[in-house]
Design a protein around this motif. Structure first.
Motif, PDB file in Angstrom:
ATOM      1  N   GLU A 228       0.851  -1.184   0.000  1.00  0.00           N
ATOM      2  CA  GLU A 228       0.000   0.000   0.000  1.00  0.00           C
ATOM      3  C   GLU A 228       0.889   1.238   0.000  1.00  0.00           C
ATOM      4  OE1 GLU A 228      -2.871  -0.316   3.122  1.00  0.00           O
ATOM      5  OE2 GLU A 228      -3.812   1.581   2.629  1.00  0.00           O
ATOM      6  N   GLU A 229       0.486   2.262  -0.704  1.00  0.00           N
ATOM      7  CA  GLU A 229       1.216   3.521  -0.619  1.00  0.00           C
ATOM      8  C   GLU A 229       0.260   4.700  -0.697  1.00  0.00           C
ATOM      9  OE1 GLU A 229       3.265   3.378  -4.868  1.00  0.00           O
ATOM     10  OE2 GLU A 229       3.345   5.384  -3.981  1.00  0.00           O
ATOM     11  N   GLY A 230       0.694   5.815  -0.120  1.00  0.00           N
ATOM     12  CA  GLY A 230      -0.164   6.995  -0.140  1.00  0.00           C
ATOM     13  C   GLY A 230       0.389   8.068   0.767  1.00  0.00           C
ATOM     14  N   PRO A 231      -0.365   9.146   0.927  1.00  0.00           N
ATOM     15  CA  PRO A 231       0.072  10.202   1.839  1.00  0.00           C
ATOM     16  C   PRO A 231       0.079   9.688   3.279  1.00  0.00           C
ATOM     17  CG  PRO A 231      -1.977  10.800   0.699  1.00  0.00           C
ATOM     18  CD  PRO A 231      -1.673   9.409   0.322  1.00  0.00           C
ATOM     19  N   ARG A 237      -3.373   6.722   9.249  1.00  0.00           N
ATOM     20  CA  ARG A 237      -4.654   6.930   9.938  1.00  0.00           C
ATOM     21  C   ARG A 237      -5.792   6.128   9.342  1.00  0.00           C
ATOM     22  NH1 ARG A 237      -2.687   8.209  14.415  1.00  0.00           N
ATOM     23  NH2 ARG A 237      -0.704   9.155  13.848  1.00  0.00           N
ATOM     24  N   ASN A 238      -5.645   5.804   8.042  1.00  0.00           N
ATOM     25  CA  ASN A 238      -6.788   5.173   7.394  1.00  0.00           C
ATOM     26  C   ASN A 238      -6.344   4.162   6.322  1.00  0.00           C
ATOM     27  OD1 ASN A 238      -9.455   4.793   7.058  1.00  0.00           O
ATOM     28  ND2 ASN A 238      -9.868   6.720   5.981  1.00  0.00           N
ATOM     29  N   PRO A 239      -5.482   3.204   6.717  1.00  0.00           N
ATOM     30  CA  PRO A 239      -4.983   2.252   5.714  1.00  0.00           C
ATOM     31  C   PRO A 239      -6.101   1.297   5.260  1.00  0.00           C
ATOM     32  CG  PRO A 239      -4.250   1.592   7.897  1.00  0.00           C
ATOM     33  CD  PRO A 239      -4.990   2.897   8.065  1.00  0.00           C
ATOM     34  N   THR A 240      -5.978   0.803   4.038  1.00  0.00           N
ATOM     35  CA  THR A 240      -7.023  -0.102   3.550  1.00  0.00           C
ATOM     36  C   THR A 240      -6.638  -1.571   3.707  1.00  0.00           C
ATOM     37  OG1 THR A 240      -6.111   0.251   1.358  1.00  0.00           O
ATOM     38  CG2 THR A 240      -8.108   1.465   1.889  1.00  0.00           C
ATOM     39  N   SER A 241      -5.328  -1.855   3.569  1.00  0.00           N
ATOM     40  CA  SER A 241      -4.931  -3.261   3.587  1.00  0.00           C
ATOM     41  C   SER A 241      -4.845  -3.802   5.021  1.00  0.00           C
ATOM     42  CB  SER A 241      -3.574  -3.400   2.898  1.00  0.00           C
ATOM     43  OG  SER A 241      -2.848  -4.463   3.456  1.00  0.00           O
ATOM     44  N   ASP A 242      -5.283  -5.048   5.183  1.00  0.00           N
ATOM     45  CA  ASP A 242      -5.194  -5.697   6.501  1.00  0.00           C
ATOM     46  C   ASP A 242      -3.741  -5.856   6.950  1.00  0.00           C
ATOM     47  OD1 ASP A 242      -7.887  -5.866   6.770  1.00  0.00           O
ATOM     48  OD2 ASP A 242      -8.041  -7.919   6.012  1.00  0.00           O
ATOM     49  N   ARG A 243      -2.850  -6.096   5.970  1.00  0.00           N
ATOM     50  CA  ARG A 243      -1.430  -6.256   6.327  1.00  0.00           C
ATOM     51  C   ARG A 243      -0.866  -4.947   6.875  1.00  0.00           C
ATOM     52  NH1 ARG A 243       0.373  -9.066   0.856  1.00  0.00           N
ATOM     53  NH2 ARG A 243       2.505  -9.233   1.604  1.00  0.00           N
ATOM     54  N   GLU A 246      -2.284  -4.432  10.405  1.00  0.00           N
ATOM     55  CA  GLU A 246      -1.639  -5.352  11.342  1.00  0.00           C
ATOM     56  C   GLU A 246      -0.239  -4.835  11.728  1.00  0.00           C
ATOM     57  OE1 GLU A 246      -2.368  -8.554  12.441  1.00  0.00           O
ATOM     58  OE2 GLU A 246      -0.329  -9.102  13.097  1.00  0.00           O
ATOM     59  N   PHE A 247       0.520  -4.391  10.721  1.00  0.00           N
ATOM     60  CA  PHE A 247       1.867  -3.863  10.968  1.00  0.00           C
ATOM     61  C   PHE A 247       1.797  -2.620  11.852  1.00  0.00           C
ATOM     62  CE2 PHE A 247       5.256  -0.874   9.767  1.00  0.00           C
ATOM     63  CZ  PHE A 247       6.377  -1.637  10.083  1.00  0.00           C
ATOM     64  N   LEU A 248       0.879  -1.736  11.542  1.00  0.00           N
ATOM     65  CA  LEU A 248       0.786  -0.479  12.289  1.00  0.00           C
ATOM     66  C   LEU A 248       0.304  -0.716  13.724  1.00  0.00           C
ATOM     67  CD1 LEU A 248      -0.590   1.902   9.529  1.00  0.00           C
ATOM     68  CD2 LEU A 248       1.721   1.855  10.477  1.00  0.00           C
ATOM     69  N   ARG A 249      -0.526  -1.719  13.892  1.00  0.00           N
ATOM     70  CA  ARG A 249      -0.976  -2.044  15.258  1.00  0.00           C
ATOM     71  C   ARG A 249       0.223  -2.330  16.161  1.00  0.00           C
ATOM     72  NH1 ARG A 249      -5.574  -4.552  13.684  1.00  0.00           N
ATOM     73  NH2 ARG A 249      -4.506  -6.512  13.271  1.00  0.00           N
ATOM     74  N   LYS A 250       1.244  -2.954  15.552  1.00  0.00           N
ATOM     75  CA  LYS A 250       2.436  -3.298  16.335  1.00  0.00           C
ATOM     76  C   LYS A 250       3.417  -2.134  16.456  1.00  0.00           C
ATOM     77  CE  LYS A 250       2.400  -8.107  14.834  1.00  0.00           C
ATOM     78  NZ  LYS A 250       2.912  -8.757  13.617  1.00  0.00           N
ATOM     79  N   HIS A 251       3.370  -1.218  15.515  1.00  0.00           N
ATOM     80  CA  HIS A 251       4.456  -0.213  15.449  1.00  0.00           C
ATOM     81  C   HIS A 251       4.048   1.222  15.715  1.00  0.00           C
ATOM     82  CE1 HIS A 251       6.236  -3.691  13.406  1.00  0.00           C
ATOM     83  NE2 HIS A 251       7.363  -3.231  13.905  1.00  0.00           N
TER      84      HIS A 251
END
Ligand code: ADP
Ligand code: MG
Length: 252
Positions: A228-231, A237-243, A246-251
């Motif tokens: 995924e890429e974007g601003p 704040r509003n990612p679409t991909s589950d991956r 999941e990554f952001l939940r940890k980081h």
């Protein structure tokens, strides 16, 4: 996004080590003055991608362009050496470990490459060292040896050394991840200053808040693909991909 021609253009980048596919058709276009962060789990191919830009880890497929020059051109050996030496002068790179020359003072660390490659005089070299070290707040340490500096100070010298070649683009690979937490900010501040000066930068980082505050765009990589890429406000704040989530939940 503008319709300007990209400054750095990575097209269909593929890289394998034996049967291990580390980069699977990566595309990345960076405009002049843009700051792109690359985030993602360990082993996702971030360093490999960054190192492919100046052909330190040559791709097994795809193309890398800087302005109107293809970096990973197939050329006869001698021509390739001349070509890549020229290209690498235009790309500043800062790694996790500072790689300063331990036997040289800060001043000579900064001026060695410009002296050798650009044939500048001693007086010009001194002026250059002073300017670049002032920029990173290290002018007072100009005659110190690397062993007399903290990790954050060494990293600031490493940035000054890269800037002394007047690069078109700066690549940072986890420049702060080997530092003690209290030394991270001084290096981040230098990178923020470069951002304000509109240096084109590609920054691999695990510091999400830093990425959010300085970058124009964020790429999330996982297992050799750009998921995924974007601003930053969208990715964080509003990612679409589950991956990504999941990554952001940890980081975050
Ligand atoms: P990241 O920087 O995202 O942590 P890397 O680009 O360093 O990821 O590595 C991506 C994958 O490529 C990892 O699985 C790593 O083990 C593998 N890899 C990196 N360099 C080599 C190499 N020289 N030989 C074999 N495998 C490698
Ligand atoms: Mg890495």
């Amino acid at each position: 996004m503008t319709d300007q021609k990209p400054f750095v253009d990575i097209r269909h980048a593929k890289k394998s080590y034996g049967t291990l596919e580390v980069l699977k058709d990566i595309n990345l276009q960076v405009q002049k003055g843009q700051i792109v962060a690359i985030i993602g789990p360990s082993g996702s191919g971030k360093s490999t991608l960054l190192r492919a830009i100046n052909d330190l880890d040559p791709l097994t497929g795809g193309e890398v362009w800087l302005e109107d020059k293809q970096i990973n051109k197939k050329l006869p050996h001698r021509q390739y050496e001349a070509h890549i030496n020229q290209v690498r002068q235009e790309i500043g790179m800062v790694f996790q470990h500072f790689n300063l020359f331990p036997h040289l003072r800060v001043r000579e660390n900064v001026t060695l490459a410009p002296k050798m490659l650009k044939g500048i005089t001693d007086a010009e070299a001194d002026k250059l060292a002073e300017e670049q070290l002032d920029k990173v707040g290290m002018l007072e340490r100009i005659d110190h040896y690397p062993s007399q500096l903290s990790g954050g100070q060494k990293q600031r010298v490493a940035i000054a050394r890269a800037l002394a070649m007047n690069p078109k683009v700066m690549l940072f690979d986890e420049a702060t991840s080997a530092l003690d937490p209290e030394l991270v900010e001084e290096v981040n501040l230098v990178m923020k200053k470069l951002a304000e000066e509109h240096m084109t930068m590609i920054i691999v980082t695990h510091e999400m808040s830093f990425a959010e505050s300085v970058c124009d765009r964020v790429l999330f990589m996982d297992q050799g693909v750009v998921v995924e890429e974007g601003p930053p406000e969208v990715i964080f704040r509003n990612p679409t991909s589950d991956r990504t989530k999941e990554f952001l939940r940890k980081h975050l």
